[in-house]
Design an enzyme around this catalytic site. Structure first.
Site, mmCIF file in Angstrom:
data_model
loop_
_atom_site.group_PDB
_atom_site.id
_atom_site.type_symbol
_atom_site.label_atom_id
_atom_site.label_comp_id
_atom_site.label_asym_id
_atom_site.label_seq_id
_atom_site.Cartn_x
_atom_site.Cartn_y
_atom_site.Cartn_z
ATOM 1 N N GLU A 187 -17.562 -6.720 -14.190
ATOM 2 C CA GLU A 187 -17.112 -6.398 -15.547
ATOM 3 C C GLU A 187 -15.596 -6.324 -15.638
ATOM 4 O O GLU A 187 -14.990 -6.859 -16.587
ATOM 5 C CB GLU A 187 -17.739 -5.070 -15.991
ATOM 6 C CG GLU A 187 -17.213 -4.512 -17.296
ATOM 7 C CD GLU A 187 -17.547 -5.373 -18.508
ATOM 8 O OE1 GLU A 187 -17.089 -5.024 -19.607
ATOM 9 O OE2 GLU A 187 -18.251 -6.395 -18.357
ATOM 10 N N HIS B 74 -13.877 -9.724 -15.445
ATOM 11 C CA HIS B 74 -14.001 -10.372 -16.758
ATOM 12 C C HIS B 74 -12.915 -9.857 -17.708
ATOM 13 O O HIS B 74 -12.289 -10.638 -18.437
ATOM 14 C CB HIS B 74 -15.390 -10.089 -17.322
ATOM 15 C CG HIS B 74 -15.620 -10.663 -18.696
ATOM 16 N ND1 HIS B 74 -15.555 -12.000 -18.960
ATOM 17 C CD2 HIS B 74 -15.903 -10.058 -19.872
ATOM 18 C CE1 HIS B 74 -15.792 -12.212 -20.241
ATOM 19 N NE2 HIS B 74 -15.992 -11.051 -20.824
ATOM 20 N N HIS C 288 -19.859 -11.493 -30.013
ATOM 21 C CA HIS C 288 -18.815 -11.576 -28.993
ATOM 22 C C HIS C 288 -18.829 -12.955 -28.332
ATOM 23 O O HIS C 288 -17.777 -13.574 -28.112
ATOM 24 C CB HIS C 288 -19.042 -10.478 -27.956
ATOM 25 C CG HIS C 288 -17.981 -10.364 -26.920
ATOM 26 N ND1 HIS C 288 -16.649 -10.213 -27.212
ATOM 27 C CD2 HIS C 288 -18.052 -10.381 -25.550
ATOM 28 C CE1 HIS C 288 -15.942 -10.139 -26.102
ATOM 29 N NE2 HIS C 288 -16.779 -10.252 -25.077
ATOM 30 N N HIS D 262 -35.432 -21.164 -30.646
ATOM 31 C CA HIS D 262 -34.343 -21.813 -29.918
ATOM 32 C C HIS D 262 -34.826 -23.114 -29.282
ATOM 33 O O HIS D 262 -34.148 -24.148 -29.362
ATOM 34 C CB HIS D 262 -33.818 -20.862 -28.842
ATOM 35 C CG HIS D 262 -32.792 -21.464 -27.932
ATOM 36 N ND1 HIS D 262 -31.584 -21.953 -28.384
ATOM 37 C CD2 HIS D 262 -32.784 -21.672 -26.584
ATOM 38 C CE1 HIS D 262 -30.877 -22.418 -27.375
ATOM 39 N NE2 HIS D 262 -31.588 -22.274 -26.274
ATOM 40 N N HIS E 266 -26.398 -23.366 -17.613
ATOM 41 C CA HIS E 266 -26.859 -23.642 -18.975
ATOM 42 C C HIS E 266 -25.893 -23.051 -19.997
ATOM 43 O O HIS E 266 -25.580 -23.690 -21.015
ATOM 44 C CB HIS E 266 -28.263 -23.072 -19.164
ATOM 45 C CG HIS E 266 -28.946 -23.539 -20.413
ATOM 46 N ND1 HIS E 266 -29.288 -24.852 -20.633
ATOM 47 C CD2 HIS E 266 -29.341 -22.855 -21.519
ATOM 48 C CE1 HIS E 266 -29.879 -24.966 -21.814
ATOM 49 N NE2 HIS E 266 -29.908 -23.774 -22.372
#
Length: 369
Positions: A99, A102, A167, A275, A333
């Site tokens: 985290e 990032h 986000h 989706h 992906h």
């Protein structure tokens, strides 16, 4: 004090690409800086997907630091205590580092965009030929501020799906805008005004792709990837039982309905099935568009790249189901969606720029050395 330390860490990370761009013997440093920022933003989007897929979004349960510090090293005691109290919970040293890396990376991107803004406004005031309005990087700077706010809310609102999905979409909007700016600064190899007839078709393709990415983000943030365990059917049925009302109710807590009950499997199936089904329409449209556009020299490479990435996206999406969502394929992906967005943005720029009077063939920049 720790906020200043975080800023210094972001600055130090940003100095690496800044130094690389500035030591290159070239007259178009601003263009190289924009392309470098675009590439690093793509990396940031992919690492953001890795952060989410490893359940590290709450690895540091506060923001912008980690337990009020600038580094998991300093917060080691608090992280260890939280992990000991709940070993299966969201906090561990590994997740905290994922985290915080990032966040460091995101701050470095912010520094790079600040540098672009400063250079662009300096060029405007000194009347240097930079070939781009300073409002472009200024808009990017405002966008990254909004993105940072949603990053904070992602943590403080405990991974609420609509916040996490927004986000993600803001990160991709930043990537796409950077890609458009980079394309504006790059000479078009061949001017073919006849491709302007496809600008509407390219815009429709971009719109369809954005909707599909939003649906994919909704699948990921609701952990609905394995709601359908087979292909091409879903749990043995072409149209399984689905609960669209709860599945697509936007404002609710993770894993819960708007009424506070645990979300049903039928709701997760509705998210996944939508989706998956919409993906066929998007793939068909983009394949047809790319096959048509690859006949033009200036569009051949991006169109061929779109076809290649679409094939990879189909393969990784199918592998996520068949192989039960392995982390490397899931990250690939996510990254493939970002690359595909960037390529379709490039196609849109090329078709839009081929209108009469809109050719974008800049000379070398006069960015400061």
């Amino acid at each position: 004090m720790f906020v200043l330390e975080l800023g210094l860490i972001g600055l130090c990370v940003a100095l690496l690409p800044l130094s690389y761009v500035w030591v290159k013997a070239s007259d178009d440093k601003f263009r190289k800086l924009v392309w470098m920022t675009t590439f690093l933003t793509l990396d940031l989007v992919m690492f953001g997907g890795f952060t989410r897929l490893t359940d590290s979004g709450l690895g540091c349960p506060d923001w912008p630091g980690c337990y009020g510090t600038a580094s998991p090293f300093v917060a080691h005691a608090q992280i260890a205590a939280a992990h000991a109290a709940l070993p299966s919970g969201p906090v561990s040293m590994t997740k905290a580092w994922i985290e915080m890396i990032h966040r460091y990376f995101a701050m470095a991107i912010g520094v790079l965009i600040v540098a672009q803004t400063a250079i662009a406004w300096r060029a405007r005031f000194k009347r240097l030929p930079l070939h781009v309005s300073p409002w472009w990087p200024t808009a990017l700077l405002m966008l990254i501020g909004v993105q940072g706010a949603f990053g904070a809310w992602t943590v403080t609102m405990k991974l609420q799906p609509i916040i996490v999905t927004t986000h993600l979409l803001l990160g991709l909007a930043l990537l796409g805008t950077l890609g458009w700016l980079a394309a504006r600064l790059t000479p078009i190899p061949v001017y073919e005004p006849q491709i302007s007839r496809y600008r509407f078709a390219a815009a429709v393709g971009l719109a369809l792709l954005i909707v599909q990415i939003a649906l994919g983000g909704w699948v990921s943030t609701n952990y609905a990837v394995l709601a359908c365990t087979d292909f091409p059917t879903c749990n043995g049925q072409w149209i399984p039982p689905m609960d669209f009302a709860h599945g697509f109710h936007l404002w609710r807590a993770l894993g819960m309905t708007a009424d506070g009950d645990v979300i049903t499997q039928d709701a997760l199936v509705a998210i996944h099935w939508t989706h998956r089904t919409f993906a066929f329409a998007v793939i068909a449209y983009l394949v047809a568009l790319a096959l048509r556009l690859r006949g033009y020299e200036s569009l051949r490479r991006p169109a061929n790249s779109v076809l290649l990435v679409l094939a990879i996206q189909f393969a990784t999406g199918l592998s996520n189901i068949v192989l039960q969502w392995p982390l490397p394929i899931a990250v690939a992906h996510n990254g493939g969606a970002a690359v595909l967005l960037l390529l379709v943005v490039m196609l849109n720029f090329r078709t839009a720029s081929s209108r009469p009077g809109r050719a974008a063939v800049p000379t070398r920049d006069a960015a400061p050395a």
